[in-house]
Design a protein around this motif. Structure first.
Motif, PDB file in Angstrom:
ATOM      1  N   SER A 213      -3.233 -13.814   3.348  1.00 34.57           N
ATOM      2  CA  SER A 213      -3.580 -15.195   3.022  1.00 34.57           C
ATOM      3  C   SER A 213      -5.009 -15.504   3.450  1.00 34.57           C
ATOM      4  CB  SER A 213      -2.616 -16.170   3.710  1.00 34.57           C
ATOM      5  OG  SER A 213      -3.064 -17.510   3.534  1.00 34.57           O
ATOM      6  N   PRO A 214      -5.973 -15.430   2.519  1.00 36.77           N
ATOM      7  CA  PRO A 214      -7.341 -15.838   2.844  1.00 36.77           C
ATOM      8  C   PRO A 214      -7.409 -17.275   3.354  1.00 36.77           C
ATOM      9  CG  PRO A 214      -7.320 -14.636   0.776  1.00 36.77           C
ATOM     10  CD  PRO A 214      -5.878 -14.871   1.147  1.00 36.77           C
ATOM     11  N   ALA A 215      -6.536 -18.136   2.819  1.00 34.32           N
ATOM     12  CA  ALA A 215      -6.532 -19.541   3.261  1.00 34.32           C
ATOM     13  C   ALA A 215      -6.131 -19.635   4.734  1.00 34.32           C
ATOM     14  CB  ALA A 215      -5.587 -20.362   2.398  1.00 34.32           C
ATOM     15  N   PHE A 216      -5.133 -18.850   5.155  1.00 34.05           N
ATOM     16  CA  PHE A 216      -4.707 -18.853   6.552  1.00 34.05           C
ATOM     17  C   PHE A 216      -5.826 -18.327   7.444  1.00 34.05           C
ATOM     18  CE2 PHE A 216      -3.049 -16.834  10.330  1.00 34.05           C
ATOM     19  CZ  PHE A 216      -2.095 -17.730  10.797  1.00 34.05           C
ATOM     20  N   ALA A 217      -6.413 -17.186   7.069  1.00 37.04           N
ATOM     21  CA  ALA A 217      -7.475 -16.585   7.885  1.00 37.04           C
ATOM     22  C   ALA A 217      -8.669 -17.529   8.000  1.00 37.04           C
ATOM     23  CB  ALA A 217      -7.898 -15.248   7.287  1.00 37.04           C
ATOM     24  N   THR A 218      -9.023 -18.177   6.900  1.00 37.05           N
ATOM     25  CA  THR A 218     -10.096 -19.168   6.930  1.00 37.05           C
ATOM     26  C   THR A 218      -9.740 -20.310   7.870  1.00 37.05           C
ATOM     27  OG1 THR A 218     -10.823 -18.664   4.674  1.00 37.05           O
ATOM     28  CG2 THR A 218     -11.407 -20.827   5.545  1.00 37.05           C
ATOM     29  N   GLY A 219      -8.500 -20.796   7.759  1.00 35.70           N
ATOM     30  CA  GLY A 219      -8.049 -21.879   8.621  1.00 35.70           C
ATOM     31  C   GLY A 219      -8.100 -21.495  10.091  1.00 35.70           C
ATOM     32  N   GLN A 220      -7.754 -20.247  10.404  1.00 34.65           N
ATOM     33  CA  GLN A 220      -7.781 -19.808  11.797  1.00 34.65           C
ATOM     34  C   GLN A 220      -9.183 -19.932  12.377  1.00 34.65           C
ATOM     35  OE1 GLN A 220      -5.879 -16.023  12.861  1.00 34.65           O
ATOM     36  NE2 GLN A 220      -7.488 -15.677  14.378  1.00 34.65           N
ATOM     37  N   ILE A 221     -10.176 -19.516  11.611  1.00 38.51           N
ATOM     38  CA  ILE A 221     -11.560 -19.613  12.077  1.00 38.51           C
ATOM     39  C   ILE A 221     -11.967 -21.068  12.247  1.00 38.51           C
ATOM     40  CG2 ILE A 221     -13.964 -19.197  11.424  1.00 38.51           C
ATOM     41  CD1 ILE A 221     -12.952 -16.603  10.045  1.00 38.51           C
TER      42      ILE A 221
END
Length: 291
Positions: A213-221
């Motif tokens: 999930s690119p959206a999840f990884a982006t959100g984590q940052i």
């Protein structure tokens, strides 16, 4: 130890510990981990560090008990009833995936408020020695990655980023594979690989999340930094990701062709996301698109 009426073995995971879903007479479930006596000190430290994390009110598997047993030492933790996050994330709307990532970043920032013990070796010295070992082990390995020169050159050219980095407690294996969705909340599990070091080194596992999930990884940052990260973050993150990627191939060999193929694919993904190591900002990073 709590008197358990039933213990169901758990086979998943890479730990050498024996793991069980342990159930009391009343039906209450716990996670029981049994470690060899040689791991007593590290298991005791883990139990104590998890107490500190739990005090931050982060949703997690909480420490309950620690002690001796016939097979070594045991740890009892709360059982997390929920769904593994890895297969669950792709079924959710992108905005929800990002929201869970934001939570993951905020939890991680809280985890990193726990300081490292006094007297730790300077981080640059410590991690540069690790880089030397990683490169040496890789060069002695019978297998190699495509475009490995680009990876090694990036690591070599960016060692200076390790200078004056702070140190804190770290989860050690922070990615979607060690997270669950329980009661609608992101919940963190498996602190088995805890460590102390540069907080940003914790992002070395983010490719495992970004693939799902690119959206999840982006959100984590973005959750970690409460918005856009500082200008040097992606260069530092890529240094740790590259080092982890290079180390992964020798690590995978004893586990067979399946793990070798997985790590080769991870390396290919990294090179693709970062334009053959020319761009530290990964192509999966989508900024505030889903915030």
């Amino acid at each position: 130890m709590i008197n358990f009426a039933k213990k169901i073995p758990i086979e998943a995971g890479w730990s050498a510990d024996k793991k069980y879903c342990a159930i009391t007479e009343s039906g209450e479930k716990f996670l029981l981990r049994i470690s060899a006596e040689t791991r007593r000190d590290s298991r005791k430290t883990l139990h104590e560090m998890m107490k500190q994390v739990a005090a931050l009110n982060i949703p997690m598997c909480r420490p309950v008990d620690f002690g001796e047993c016939d097979d070594g030492v045991y740890m009892v933790q709360t059982w997390v009833d929920g769904d593994d996050l890895s297969p669950t994330l792709p079924t959710l709307p992108k905005k929800r995936q990002c929201a869970l990532g934001l939570d993951a970043g905020r939890y991680l920032r809280q985890i990193h408020t726990i300081p490292a013990p006094d007297g730790r070796e300077d981080w640059a010295n410590h991690f540069n020695a690790k880089i030397d070992r990683v490169i040496n082990n890789y060069e002695e390995c019978d297998l190699h990655l495509e475009n490995d020169t680009n990876i090694i050159d990036y690591i070599t050219d960016n060692r200076h980023l390790l200078t004056n980095r702070p140190q804190s407690f770290s989860h050690g294996d922070y990615h979607v594979g060690n997270m669950m969705l329980a009661g609608g909340k992101l919940t963190i599990i498996d602190f088995d690989r805890f460590d102390f070091g540069d907080p940003l080194a914790e992002f070395n596992r983010i490719p495992f999340s970004a693939r799902i999930s690119p959206a999840f990884a982006t959100g984590q940052i973005r959750g970690y930094f409460e918005g856009e990260p500082p200008s040097d973050f992606f260069s530092i993150m890529l240094l740790y990701v590259a080092c982890n990627t290079l180390a992964s191939l020798p690590w995978a060999i004893p586990f067979g062709q399946g793990e070798i193929d997985t790590m080769r694919k991870m390396a290919q993904d990294m090179l693709s996301w970062h334009d053959d190591m020319q761009n530290p900002v990964p192509s999966w990073y989508c900024g505030g698109k889903y915030d």
